[in-house]
Design an enzyme around this catalytic site. Structure first.
Site, PDB file in Angstrom:
ATOM      1  N   ARG A  59      26.934  16.374  31.466  1.00  0.00           N
ATOM      2  CA  ARG A  59      26.725  15.263  30.542  1.00  0.00           C
ATOM      3  C   ARG A  59      26.753  13.898  31.223  1.00  0.00           C
ATOM      4  O   ARG A  59      25.991  13.003  30.861  1.00  0.00           O
ATOM      5  CB  ARG A  59      27.769  15.324  29.427  1.00  0.00           C
ATOM      6  CG  ARG A  59      27.546  16.486  28.495  1.00  0.00           C
ATOM      7  CD  ARG A  59      28.671  16.630  27.497  1.00  0.00           C
ATOM      8  NE  ARG A  59      28.416  17.745  26.592  1.00  0.00           N
ATOM      9  CZ  ARG A  59      29.264  18.168  25.674  1.00  0.00           C
ATOM     10  NH1 ARG A  59      30.441  17.574  25.553  1.00  0.00           N
ATOM     11  NH2 ARG A  59      28.956  19.178  24.890  1.00  0.00           N
TER      12      ARG A  59
ATOM     13  N   LEU B  62      26.354  13.169  16.441  1.00  0.00           N
ATOM     14  CA  LEU B  62      26.031  14.077  17.526  1.00  0.00           C
ATOM     15  C   LEU B  62      24.841  14.982  17.209  1.00  0.00           C
ATOM     16  O   LEU B  62      24.791  15.641  16.177  1.00  0.00           O
ATOM     17  CB  LEU B  62      27.249  14.943  17.850  1.00  0.00           C
ATOM     18  CG  LEU B  62      27.161  15.771  19.126  1.00  0.00           C
ATOM     19  CD1 LEU B  62      27.043  14.863  20.340  1.00  0.00           C
ATOM     20  CD2 LEU B  62      28.385  16.660  19.257  1.00  0.00           C
TER      21      LEU B  62
ATOM     22  N   PHE C 132      24.543  26.118  28.202  1.00  0.00           N
ATOM     23  CA  PHE C 132      25.078  24.778  27.991  1.00  0.00           C
ATOM     24  C   PHE C 132      25.085  24.036  29.319  1.00  0.00           C
ATOM     25  O   PHE C 132      25.129  24.647  30.394  1.00  0.00           O
ATOM     26  CB  PHE C 132      26.498  24.841  27.409  1.00  0.00           C
ATOM     27  CG  PHE C 132      26.592  24.279  26.013  1.00  0.00           C
ATOM     28  CD1 PHE C 132      25.961  24.904  24.950  1.00  0.00           C
ATOM     29  CD2 PHE C 132      27.303  23.118  25.754  1.00  0.00           C
ATOM     30  CE1 PHE C 132      26.051  24.395  23.660  1.00  0.00           C
ATOM     31  CE2 PHE C 132      27.402  22.589  24.477  1.00  0.00           C
ATOM     32  CZ  PHE C 132      26.764  23.233  23.419  1.00  0.00           C
TER      33      PHE C 132
END
Length: 598
Positions: free
Chosen positions: A300, A266, A141
């Site tokens: 992000r 999303l 991630f």
């Protein structure tokens, strides 16, 4: 007039997502029997269930195949081999991701307890995806330097929420489904209960409790394009603020890099964790220009800004050039159907694209609230920078600010934080109740006060404004003037516009005058909440003259640790928020601030 009742519980939990349900379950496990959970929607529709990609913990079950590099294929770690991950590494990644605004003692506690949190879910029967030997599967991630996202295909939040909901029922927790919290009763810095609306009947009730917990979720619905569900209107944040509780770090709002273009739905970070590419109009994987080491798996905030630069400089995709392509075709049908089935279904239903066959258009979308109600690692809400407790009031999850996410949250740390701090808050509330906390008297008539508030919306006489129009203009304002990139001029205009919208809202009414399932009424209350905390977001962002994490000022593009290495605290006043500041807890000998590079 529908009859009002006084309802009493030892503990009242507002919000039935992971934080709220864990708080209730944990208190029940400690022996508290009289627990009520309010949820304005069905508990299993809580937004925690929409989380897709995983929950973080340094289990060290997988590692990159030798010689394939940091983005190569993963393999299980054989028994007895050195684990490729540790809580120390998880801690540093989280601190770095937070742009050094995260409180390091809280982060250390979270990452140390993370593996046990995953085992707690596993022992309850949570259906994680598995490695061939039965251990929990993990994936990469963004911002994490090791694969530590423990996942269940791309339904992770869904399976976690179902697992603990059934356990809460097993422990006798009572759920008030479709009950809306209208008001928090705090007198003399002691929380005494809430006022709640039974949506099905329209009746208002005073609910007294020895302890109240807020797990009401985030506030992404203040923006036009958001990944948040319609219910995520920041109710708990606004209600607490109106009750005299400060809000912390509200300027830090994360924009997720991959919301479906034009809709915000999303496309999980798991898409990139499994190897998806971000591609511009020229067909280039442009992240090599912004984060050559991490590429698509940079944090992000960095990826969203990179996308927006590509769009603003004319390299966006789509007919209007306002999108970016997320390409997963090279992953192959088997991998997509096994690990990303929900993402494929969402892309087909809402964008008309089968990700097995072609790229899907995405754009940065308002996603996660790093700020909120200030709370300790045990969920205790605090009233000021000195840490004075609001007695009997607790919070965790996205509505709270502990702060473990600082200026930018790493993916998969949200499900971890909501679960872990919700559980800790439940344990703390149980101890508080069992140590002799009482039901404190309530002065005045808070039910009548809220009846008058509802009547104000119902009164059609002289109402010239539409609640829906006011809300739409707020969302447009926040999107255009308080988005991925910010500056003083635009935020100043946004603050003036919000003030005008607040005034106009005072002249707004609703069409539906009924009491049962009055969605017009709920929309009006939610819009009032959006207007309340949006002012705090913009005022806090205007004051912070630096760029840090998700708060990026084009007029102040550098991070300024000398002036701004501190948390914002906003107290409500008649003419707007009063801002003060609180130090960040830093282990200066272990993790001193450094330049954030990827």
């Amino acid at each position: 007039m529908i009859e009002s009742r006084v309802i009493e519980h030892d503990i009242i939990v507002v919000g039935a997502g992971l934080a709220g349900t864990w708080a209730a379950l944990s208190a029940g496990q400690q022996g508290v029997a009289n627990i009520g959970v309010l949820s304005k929607i069905h508990p299993l529709r809580s937004h925690s269930g929409a989380a897709q990609g995983g929950i973080a913990a340094a289990l060290g079950n997988v590692r990159p195949v030798a010689g394939t590099g940091p983005r190569g294929p993963l393999e299980p770690v054989p028994a007895g081999d050195e684990p490729p991950d540790s809580w120390e590494l998880h801690m540093f990644d989280t601190i770095k991701g937070s742009d050094w605004l995260g409180d390091q003692a809280a982060i250390e506690l979270m990452v140390k307890e993370a593996p046990e949190m995953i085992l707690a879910y596993e022992h309850m029967g949570c259906v994680f995806s598995r490695l061939p030997d039965g251990r929990i599967a993990q994936r990469r991630f963004g911002g994490h330097s090791a694969p530590r996202a423990n996942y269940a295909a791309d339904y992770t939040g869904h399976v976690l929420l179902h697992t603990i909901h059934e356990q809460a029922l097993r422990h006798g927790v009572r759920f008030y489904s479709e009950w809306y919290c209208m008001d928090l009763i705090v007198e003399d810095n002691i929380c005494r209960g809430v006022v709640a609306l039974d949506i099905r009947t329209g009746a208002l009730h005073l609910m007294r409790a020895k302890a109240v917990f807020f797990g009401t979720g985030g506030y992404g619905r203040a923006w036009k394009i958001t990944s948040n569900a319609a219910a995520n209107t920041g109710d708990g944040v606004a209600i607490a603020y109106n009750a005299g509780v400060p809000l912390m770090d509200m300027e830090f709002v994360q924009f997720h890099p991959t919301g479906l273009y034009g809709k915000g739905i999303l496309m999980s970070e798991a898409c990139r964790g499994e190897g998806g590419y971000l591609v511009n109009r020229e067909g280039r994987r442009f992240m090599e220009d912004y984060a050559a080491d991490k590429m698509e798996l940079a944090p992000r905030d960095l990826v969203s800004r990179s996308e927006q630069i590509e769009i603003d400089e004319g390299r966006g995709t789509g007919a209007d050039g306002q999108g970016i392509d997320l390409d997963m075709t090279h992953l192959g049908r088997e991998k997509i159907m096994t690990r990303l089935p929900q993402v494929r279904e969402l892309a087909m239903n809402f964008a008309g694209v089968d990700i097995i066959e072609g790229p899907v258009p995405i754009q940065p979308t308002a996603h996660y609230s790093m700020g909120g109600i200030p709370a300790t690692v045990d969920g205790q809400v605090i009233a000021d920078a000195a840490g004075t407790p609001v007695v009997g009031f607790y919070a965790a999850g996205e509505c709270a600010c502990v702060s473990v996410h600082g200026a930018n949250r790493l993916g998969t740390n949200s499900l971890l934080g909501a679960s872990l701090f919700g559980r800790r808050a439940g344990t703390a509330m149980a101890a508080f109740v069992q140590d002799g906390a009482g039901l404190h008297p309530v002065s005045g008539d808070p039910v009548a006060r809220n009846q008058a508030r509802i009547a104000g919306f119902m009164d059609g006489g002289g109402k010239k404004e539409s609640v829906g129009q006011v809300g739409a203009e707020l969302k447009e304002t926040m999107t255009r003037q308080c988005g991925v990139f910010r500056n003083a001029e635009e935020m100043g205009k946004a603050l003036e516009k919000i003030k005008r919208l607040q005034q106009r809202f005072g002249q707004a009414g609703i069409m539906d005058k009924s009491r049962r399932f009055n969605t017009d009424l709920l929309g009006a209350i939610e819009t009032e909440h959006l207007l309340t905390f949006s002012e705090v977001i913009v005022a806090s962002g205007l004051a912070r003259t630096e760029s840090r994490g998700a708060h990026y000022r084009v007029d102040f593009p550098k991070r300024d640790d000398q002036e701004w290495l501190k948390h914002t605290m906003a107290h409500k006043a008649s003419d707007g928020p009063i801002l003060s500041y609180k130090p960040v807890h830093i282990f200066t000998d272990r993790y001193p601030p450094q330049e954030r590079k990827y």
